[in-house]
Scaffold this active site. Structure first.
Site, PDB file in Angstrom:
ATOM      1  CB  CYS A 122      -0.862  -0.129   1.247  1.00  0.00           C
ATOM      2  SG  CYS A 122      -2.252   1.337   1.216  1.00  0.00           S
ATOM      3  CG  PHE A 268      22.753  -3.015   7.922  1.00  0.00           C
ATOM      4  CD1 PHE A 268      22.510  -4.443   8.491  1.00  0.00           C
ATOM      5  CD2 PHE A 268      21.961  -2.652   6.834  1.00  0.00           C
ATOM      6  CE1 PHE A 268      21.418  -5.117   7.849  1.00  0.00           C
ATOM      7  CE2 PHE A 268      21.012  -3.281   6.376  1.00  0.00           C
ATOM      8  CZ  PHE A 268      20.637  -4.582   6.865  1.00  0.00           C
ATOM      9  CB  VAL A 269      25.282   1.243  13.490  1.00  0.00           C
ATOM     10  CG1 VAL A 269      26.249   1.944  13.924  1.00  0.00           C
ATOM     11  CG2 VAL A 269      24.290   2.174  12.671  1.00  0.00           C
ATOM     12  NE  ARG A 270      26.633  -5.172  12.487  1.00  0.00           N
ATOM     13  CZ  ARG A 270      25.463  -5.024  12.501  1.00  0.00           C
ATOM     14  NH1 ARG A 270      25.019  -3.823  12.733  1.00  0.00           N
ATOM     15  NH2 ARG A 270      24.584  -6.141  12.089  1.00  0.00           N
ATOM     16  N   GLY A 271      30.329   0.045  14.633  1.00  0.00           N
ATOM     17  CA  GLY A 271      31.276   1.012  14.977  1.00  0.00           C
ATOM     18  C   GLY A 271      30.810   2.255  14.309  1.00  0.00           C
ATOM     19  CD  GLU A 272      34.152   6.574  14.201  1.00  0.00           C
ATOM     20  OE1 GLU A 272      34.080   7.449  13.114  1.00  0.00           O
ATOM     21  OE2 GLU A 272      34.796   6.705  15.166  1.00  0.00           O
ATOM     22  NE  ARG A 273      32.787  -1.423   7.572  1.00  0.00           N
ATOM     23  CZ  ARG A 273      33.037  -2.585   6.964  1.00  0.00           C
ATOM     24  NH1 ARG A 273      33.787  -3.548   7.870  1.00  0.00           N
ATOM     25  NH2 ARG A 273      32.468  -2.915   5.774  1.00  0.00           N
TER      26      ARG A 273
END
Length: 288
Positions: A122, A268-273
């Protein structure tokens, strides 16, 4: 940048035990508690949500604030559990009473709202939902830049703010973080949206969110476990929180709302990535 490294303690009433079969034998297993909470305004039932007991008053305040039913804690006189200890259902009804000289009026606020079911099929309904929300939510200004290091620090604080999850593996969590990296509020709940309502309500009580909150003390980041859906971005925008970060992916409607509301949305935060889905310029990035 200050971060919280001390692990939080589990609130009373959030964990129950049941006997289960494991590897062919009976053992006692810790489970997250899930019970209904009825939210009333001046004695009149407004909503019911399935939640994990703990910080029920903050949940009610955060919910009412996100829906635009209260403008701030100044509208509220008392927030109390109904009934008496020992009575059946005690603790599962929360009544929010208007402040003296005020009248909280959910019907006036909700009148004319388009309650349209939103689903993956929708897109038109989703667009209408965003347009309607933006009638009462002004896009957040660009404000001061937020470093990616703050996002990483917030996710670290989130990981250390889940004592019930560590025991049960069955809860979501949310944490609000200030610009200095210090936690403003943290909460766990079976419902991700409830956890966010709890931290927003706590920040309201502390004077860190709301019309009278000082910009310097306002939260800069909302970090959540799991995915960041439409409701999460809505609640962040209502609270004036400029950055939302999650360990998983956002939904398409969450991205659309974040772009319209001026909220920086990270997944998808992994540290500063991380993936940045909306308003990356606040983090010093170019793109969406």
């Amino acid at each position: 940048m200050e971060t919280s490294l001390k692990r939080a303690a589990a609130p009373a009433g959030a964990v129950a035990e049941r006997t289960v079969l494991r590897n062919g034998g009976a053992v006692r297993d810790a489970l997250a508690v899930e019970e209904p909470l009825e939210i009333r305004v001046d004695g009149e039932r407004l909503a019911t949500t399935m939640r994990t007991p703990g910080a029920d008053g903050d949940l009610a305040l955060g919910f009412l604030f996100a829906e635009g039913i209260i403008a701030g804690v100044e509208d509220v006189g008392t927030v109390i559990h109904c009934g008496r200890p020992g009575e059946e259902g005690y603790g599962n009804v929360m009544d929010v009473r208007s402040a003296a000289g005020m009248r909280i009026d959910p019907e006036r606020v909700l009148e004319g709202r388009r309650f349209i079911p939103v689903s993956a099929a929708c897109g038109v309904c989703g667009r209408l939902s965003i347009d309607h929300l933006m009638e009462r939510l002004r896009p957040l200004p660009a404000g001061e830049p937020v470093p990616t290091a703050l996002v990483a620090a917030g996710m670290e604080t989130l990981a250390r703010s889940q004592p019930v999850f560590e025991r049960t593996g069955g809860l979501h969590a949310a944490v609000l973080v200030g610009r200095d990296g210090a936690p403003v509020a943290s909460a766990e709940d079976v419902g991700r949206h409830n956890a966010v309502d709890k931290v927003v309500g706590a920040a309201l009580r502390a004077g860190r969110v709301g019309p009278r909150a000082a910009a310097a003390s306002a939260p800069a980041l909302l970090a959540v476990s799991g995915r960041a859906g439409f409701e999460i971005v809505q609640k962040a925008a209502a609270a004036g929180v400029p950055v939302v970060a999650s360990v998983s992916a956002p939904s398409s409607l969450a991205v659309d709302l974040a772009r319209a509301a001026g909220v920086t949305l990270c997944g998808f935060v992994r540290g500063e990535r991380m993936n940045v889905y909306a308003n990356g310029e606040r983090l010093g990035l170019t793109g969406p």
